[in-house]
Design a protein around this motif. Structure first.
Motif, PDB file in Angstrom:
ATOM      1  N   LYS A 112     -14.436 -80.216  82.924  1.00 33.22           N
ATOM      2  CA  LYS A 112     -15.345 -79.179  82.577  1.00 33.22           C
ATOM      3  C   LYS A 112     -14.968 -77.823  82.315  1.00 33.22           C
ATOM      4  CE  LYS A 112     -15.022 -77.600  87.666  1.00 33.22           C
ATOM      5  NZ  LYS A 112     -15.921 -77.618  88.663  1.00 33.22           N
ATOM      6  N   GLU A 159     -15.169 -73.623  82.876  1.00 35.19           N
ATOM      7  CA  GLU A 159     -15.820 -72.703  83.697  1.00 35.19           C
ATOM      8  C   GLU A 159     -15.397 -71.251  82.756  1.00 35.19           C
ATOM      9  OE1 GLU A 159     -13.878 -72.614  87.298  1.00 35.19           O
ATOM     10  OE2 GLU A 159     -15.132 -74.469  87.918  1.00 35.19           O
ATOM     11  N   SER A 169     -20.342 -78.835  82.180  1.00 36.99           N
ATOM     12  CA  SER A 169     -19.969 -80.294  82.610  1.00 36.99           C
ATOM     13  C   SER A 169     -20.700 -81.476  81.928  1.00 36.99           C
ATOM     14  CB  SER A 169     -19.885 -80.412  84.116  1.00 36.99           C
ATOM     15  OG  SER A 169     -20.929 -80.030  84.678  1.00 36.99           O
TER      16      SER A 169
END
Length: 131
Positions: A61, A63, A77
């Motif tokens: 994922k 961020e 994600s």
């Protein structure tokens, strides 16, 4: 073309065949999601240097972390079971599925992953960012 006969309570075979052709298998989805994430991460790292946000990636994922103008975190994600990429940003969830021209697309707007991220990052920062 003559339609296939359908028994009550069943799905037409032609529909099943078309649906099966549109679905990515898990391995193919993961390969395409990884490629989309690699491209997006590279673009966001460059933009982050210019606009002052951080990009972190772990466990499949990404961020995006903002400290200015206010603290925020966006999460991108893969959701493998449904073959979609999910973006959580600006108190909203964006689901990108159906591949079109090799890109994941937002189900409602038709925007690809880069366009969605450009839009939400721009909104967060209050200035136009193009990835």
């Amino acid at each position: 073309m003559t339609p296939l006969p359908v028994r009550a309570g069943t799905t037409p075979r032609r529909t099943l065949f078309m649906y099966a052709n549109c679905m990515l298998d898990e391995k193919d989805f993961q390969r395409k999601a990884d490629a989309a994430f690699d491209d997006l991460k590279r673009r966001m790292l460059t933009a982050g240097d210019e606009y002052g946000f951080d990009v972190e990636g772990e466990a499949g994922k990404l961020e995006v972390v903002f400290e200015e103008p206010e603290e925020a975190k966006f999460v991108i994600s893969p959701n493998t079971p449904v073959r979609e990429i999910w973006v959580s940003a600006l108190s909203t969830s964006f689901k990108l599925g159906g591949m079109n021209r090799g890109r994941f697309r937002h189900e409602k707007t038709g925007e690809d992953l880069r366009a969605v991220m450009s839009r939400v990052i721009s909104q967060q920062l209050g200035s136009q960012v193009t990835l």
